[in-house]
Design an enzyme around this catalytic site. Structure first.
Site, PDB file in Angstrom:
ATOM      1  N   ARG A  44       0.840  -1.206   0.000  1.00 15.60           N
ATOM      2  CA  ARG A  44       0.000   0.000   0.000  1.00 15.60           C
ATOM      3  C   ARG A  44       0.867   1.245   0.000  1.00 15.60           C
ATOM      4  NH1 ARG A  44      -0.019  -4.766   1.660  1.00 15.60           N
ATOM      5  NH2 ARG A  44       0.394  -4.174   3.798  1.00 15.60           N
ATOM      6  N   THR A  50       2.185   6.275   9.002  1.00 11.03           N
ATOM      7  CA  THR A  50       3.170   6.070   7.932  1.00 11.03           C
ATOM      8  C   THR A  50       2.894   7.035   6.772  1.00 11.03           C
ATOM      9  OG1 THR A  50       1.683   4.411   7.009  1.00 11.03           O
ATOM     10  CG2 THR A  50       3.445   3.609   8.466  1.00 11.03           C
ATOM     11  N   CYS A  57      -5.668  -2.611   8.907  1.00 10.62           N
ATOM     12  CA  CYS A  57      -4.546  -1.877   8.300  1.00 10.62           C
ATOM     13  C   CYS A  57      -5.101  -0.503   7.951  1.00 10.62           C
ATOM     14  CB  CYS A  57      -4.050  -2.588   7.039  1.00 10.62           C
ATOM     15  SG  CYS A  57      -2.845  -1.621   6.092  1.00 10.62           S
ATOM     16  N   THR A 112      -3.535   2.214   6.322  1.00 12.60           N
ATOM     17  CA  THR A 112      -3.222   2.713   4.979  1.00 12.60           C
ATOM     18  C   THR A 112      -4.074   2.027   3.916  1.00 12.60           C
ATOM     19  OG1 THR A 112      -0.969   3.136   5.730  1.00 12.60           O
ATOM     20  CG2 THR A 112      -1.327   3.183   3.354  1.00 12.60           C
ATOM     21  N   LYS A 154       7.777  -5.129  10.568  1.00 14.31           N
ATOM     22  CA  LYS A 154       7.297  -6.071   9.548  1.00 14.31           C
ATOM     23  C   LYS A 154       8.351  -7.136   9.241  1.00 14.31           C
ATOM     24  CE  LYS A 154       3.917  -3.195   7.016  1.00 14.31           C
ATOM     25  NZ  LYS A 154       2.730  -4.034   6.887  1.00 14.31           N
ATOM     26  N   CYS A 189      -1.403   3.010  12.685  1.00 12.77           N
ATOM     27  CA  CYS A 189      -0.796   1.981  11.837  1.00 12.77           C
ATOM     28  C   CYS A 189      -0.804   0.752  12.717  1.00 12.77           C
ATOM     29  CB  CYS A 189       0.629   2.362  11.443  1.00 12.77           C
ATOM     30  SG  CYS A 189       1.557   0.973  10.752  1.00 12.77           S
TER      31      CYS A 189
END
Lengths: 232, 232
Positions: free
Chosen positions: A50, A124, A84, A86, A163, A194
């Site tokens: 994304r 983010t 999520c 984003t 991540k 986030c």
């Protein structure tokens, strides 16, 4: 009353989805398996980035997300959620693909911030650039306290490390500094906007309330699934 | 080579499924979301109790499990797994409902025990009474060291507490005592043959290796999904 089944458009990232599922369990009043709520989860980490798409440097994740939504609807989901933030920049193709509602993590999280005036948004680049929280906070009559360009780039570096499986103390400290900068600029609460952030940043690390978008979405999911909250 | 998608017949119990998903992530060599494997998860805690059914006191969970299997196959799963040992007493209706393979947690866990001769089986009444591990260990030429009736009843009490959200130290100590009793009777390794057990009992608590059926199934799932291990 029959319980409703939530369809989870997941895998963005995979650990954040697992964390969301754990928080759904924790938010459910239950003492046997059968009292818990049903989730249909597409844990699909293969969805194109994304962040890259928002930066104009990668494949559009919209079609993959729309296909997941459709699959979950066909499998029996009554409503959809995406743990999520984003990803909500691509909510439109998801909503167009199905006839069941998508409960927005942005909307429910902003709803949970109504007691504050100035709300810090820890997030983010992709989420910030899409204006998701700015728009929702403005609609709610609240003021967004945003990270600057350097801070949001630093958050992206920290989220990428999480991540990659890294959760060391330096990452937690880095996130805490970015949150503290928002508090210095007047934030009365900070949103972990986030779903990788609450994997390392915890409320006890801040001087103001930390509103975890993962927690809020989990609580709303349980409330809808158990019939406590109506589906809009 | 295209990655394979695992269908997870989950929710039995819900925390064990979340633990399984976390162990799949941990077992995957990945530094970005996209390198992780895709799972389609039916987190369905509403499946009738497997323990009650085996005791002749509850609804047959077979039809619900078969329906879940069919749904996951239709949604695109290439193979199925069930992170619940006792559920494998109902593997037949699951296998009959689909044309994709069900990878048995019992078979892969017994496979992981081949270096030991006497294998302790820490489990619940339903799993023990169905003879799942006894049969698989015998086929592999290994000897099962089993809990007695009092011990298996005590394990059921501890597992029910974990399912109710309780993970206190007394529960861990109780499970360790039951494992130690198997070691006293000659077990060279102990299988955590119920996916709630590794939520509280950890390898460092035993003097012999603890083989977690959850971990073994997670590792095999990743190996199949990434093409390292063929699907039989």
């Amino acid at each position: 009353m029959t319980d409703k089944t939530a369809g989870v458009i997941g895998g963005m990232g995979p650990e954040a989805t697992v964390d969301f599922m754990a928080r759904v369990i924790a938010a459910t009043p239950a003492s046997t398996d059968q009292e818990h709520v049903r989730l249909l989860v597409d844990q699909n980490p293969k969805v194109p980035s994304r962040q890259a798409a928002r930066a104009g440097k990668g494949e559009d994740p919209g079609p993959a997300m729309a296909a997941m939504a459709k699959g979950l609807e066909q499998a029996g989901a009554d409503f959809l959620v995406m743990p999520c933030n984003t990803a909500h920049a691509f909510a439109q193709p998801v909503r167009s693909a199905v006839s069941i509602p998508l409960v927005s993590i942005i909307e429910v999280t902003v709803d949970a911030c109504r007691e504050y005036k100035n709300v810090g948004v820890l997030t983010t680049p992709g989420c910030l650039e899409a204006g998701l929280y700015q728009d929702a906070l403005a609609t709610a009559g609240l003021t967004a306290v945003l990270p600057d360009e350097t801070e949001v780039a630093e958050m992206m570096r920290l989220v990428a490390a999480v991540k990659a499986g890294d959760r060391n103390e330096a990452i937690a400290r880095g996130m805490r500094s970015l949150a503290a900068a928002l508090v210095d600029r007047g934030a009365q609460a900070v949103v972990a906007a986030c779903t990788e952030i609450p994997l390392v940043l915890t409320p006890d690390m801040l001087d103001v309330p930390l509103v975890s978008s993962t927690d809020v979405l989990a609580e709303v999911t349980v409330a809808i699934a158990t019939g406590v909250r109506p589906l809009d």
